[in-house]
Design an enzyme around this catalytic site. Structure first.
Site, PDB file in Angstrom:
ATOM      1  N   GLU A  56       0.838  -1.203   0.013  1.00  0.00           N
ATOM      2  CA  GLU A  56       0.137  -0.186   0.067  1.00  0.00           C
ATOM      3  C   GLU A  56       0.998   1.168   0.083  1.00  0.00           C
ATOM      4  OE1 GLU A  56      -3.014   0.430  -0.635  1.00  0.00           O
ATOM      5  OE2 GLU A  56      -3.457  -1.831  -0.512  1.00  0.00           O
ATOM      6  N   TYR A 139      -6.433   6.321   4.392  1.00  0.00           N
ATOM      7  CA  TYR A 139      -6.827   5.233   3.269  1.00  0.00           C
ATOM      8  C   TYR A 139      -5.892   4.056   3.567  1.00  0.00           C
ATOM      9  CZ  TYR A 139      -5.573   2.465  -0.648  1.00  0.00           C
ATOM     10  OH  TYR A 139      -5.355   1.384  -1.355  1.00  0.00           O
ATOM     11  N   ASP A 157      -9.716   4.920  -2.565  1.00  0.00           N
ATOM     12  CA  ASP A 157      -8.299   5.425  -3.188  1.00  0.00           C
ATOM     13  C   ASP A 157      -9.013   5.964  -4.492  1.00  0.00           C
ATOM     14  OD1 ASP A 157      -9.045   3.012  -5.156  1.00  0.00           O
ATOM     15  OD2 ASP A 157      -6.798   2.702  -5.650  1.00  0.00           O
TER      16      ASP A 157
END
Length: 311
Positions: A56, A139, A157
């Site tokens: 990520e 996020y 996202d």
């Protein structure tokens, strides 16, 4: 436009309650994902939460094709957060290579140190504890909790935001920055079941990455094309503020990258004259170097020497 809401329970004249918002989208998108999802290493069970977290960080503003080789090397060298935490932060910057936005490497190193110190070296399962780690934003915390631990969180996202903008609100593109309305919509669209919610998060993201792309979208391959508000409206063109483009050539980002490339390849401190050779314009070069120092990516030493940070 927001997601439809259920009629109140005290309004029998309205007829029976309809399905929850998004229910007609979940199954086709998840079924499509099960058949078409890319075989990526961070999706394997053995990747674990640390592998998901590393991916990520690396995938932010960077395509999968560039991330894959660096990701594999990173996890081979640092298979657990404690392995990275033992290293100097400059080693994280060096291993980051040419992925771009190298402050992400420092943030990932800081998160590894915090995980080692606060959580015994295991990536925490609790969303609030993930959010409390340095370098972890809304996020990333939601993505790790959802993808690594199968929890129910809205994971927003750019790809997901674009899918929701088109399929639900009928807009070609989402706003430049995530809005409260988008967060509310994402929560309304979440399946109630945790496992289904985590699959929905991954599936809607993959749909945006492979089919509902920013340009040249492939509506003929989309499992929810017949329900997409934007397509049904005739694909009206974007009416909002101009979308920000990303330039690189001639920018301070390019100069910073050139300076860091020299330092990554060096086995010791680098003299100022060596760094001066990477860019012809002295004012921009000095500004880029000062920015790297301010960001903690470069450590100045006496005698006009520079190196990647050791602390």
């Amino acid at each position: 436009m927001t997601a439809p809401t259920k009629p109140p329970n005290d309004s029998p004249a309205d007829g029976p309650l309809g399905p929850p918002p998004g229910e007609d989208l979940h199954s086709p998108v998840i079924d499509w994902f099960e058949e078409h999802a890319r075989d990526l290493p961070w999706r394997l069970p053995e990747a674990g939460a640390w592998g998901v977290m590393v991916s990520e960080f690396m995938l932010q503003q960077t395509p999968v094709s560039r991330v894959l080789p660096v990701y594999e090397q990173w996890l081979t060298r640092w298979p657990r957060p404690a392995d990275l935490a033992k290293e100097a932060p400059g080693e994280a910057v060096r291993a980051w290579g040419r992925l771009g936005y190298p402050r992400r490497a420092l943030r990932l190193h800081g998160a590894a140190m915090a995980i080692t110190e606060r959580h015994g070296g295991d990536v925490p399962t609790d969303h609030a504890q993930l959010l409390a780690l340095p370098g972890i934003g809304e996020y990333t915390a939601a993505a790790v909790a959802s993808f690594a631990y199968g929890q129910r969180h809205a994971v927003l996202d750019t790809n997901v935001r674009r899918v929701f903008a088109r399929a639900v609100t009928g807009a070609q593109y989402p706003p430049n920055a995530t809005t409260a309305a988008e967060r509310k919509l994402a929560r309304a669209l979440l399946p109630e079941d945790e496992r289904t919610a985590s699959r929905w998060a991954a599936a809607s993201m993959e749909l945006g990455a492979l089919v509902c792309t920013a340009k040249n979208e492939s509506c003929h391959r989309c499992p929810i094309a017949d329900k997409c508000a934007w397509r049904l409206a005739g694909k009206p063109e974007h009416q909002g503020p101009p979308r920000r483009g990303q330039t690189y050539a001639g920018t301070d980002r390019q100069v910073r990258g050139k300076l860091l490339a020299v330092l990554r390849e060096a086995h010791g401190p680098v003299p100022q004259p060596v760094l001066d050779r990477v860019w012809h314009e002295p004012v921009q070069r000095a500004r880029a170097l000062d920015g790297l120092v301010s960001d903690g990516l470069v450590e100045p030493l006496p005698g006009g020497l520079y190196r990647l940070p050791l602390t």
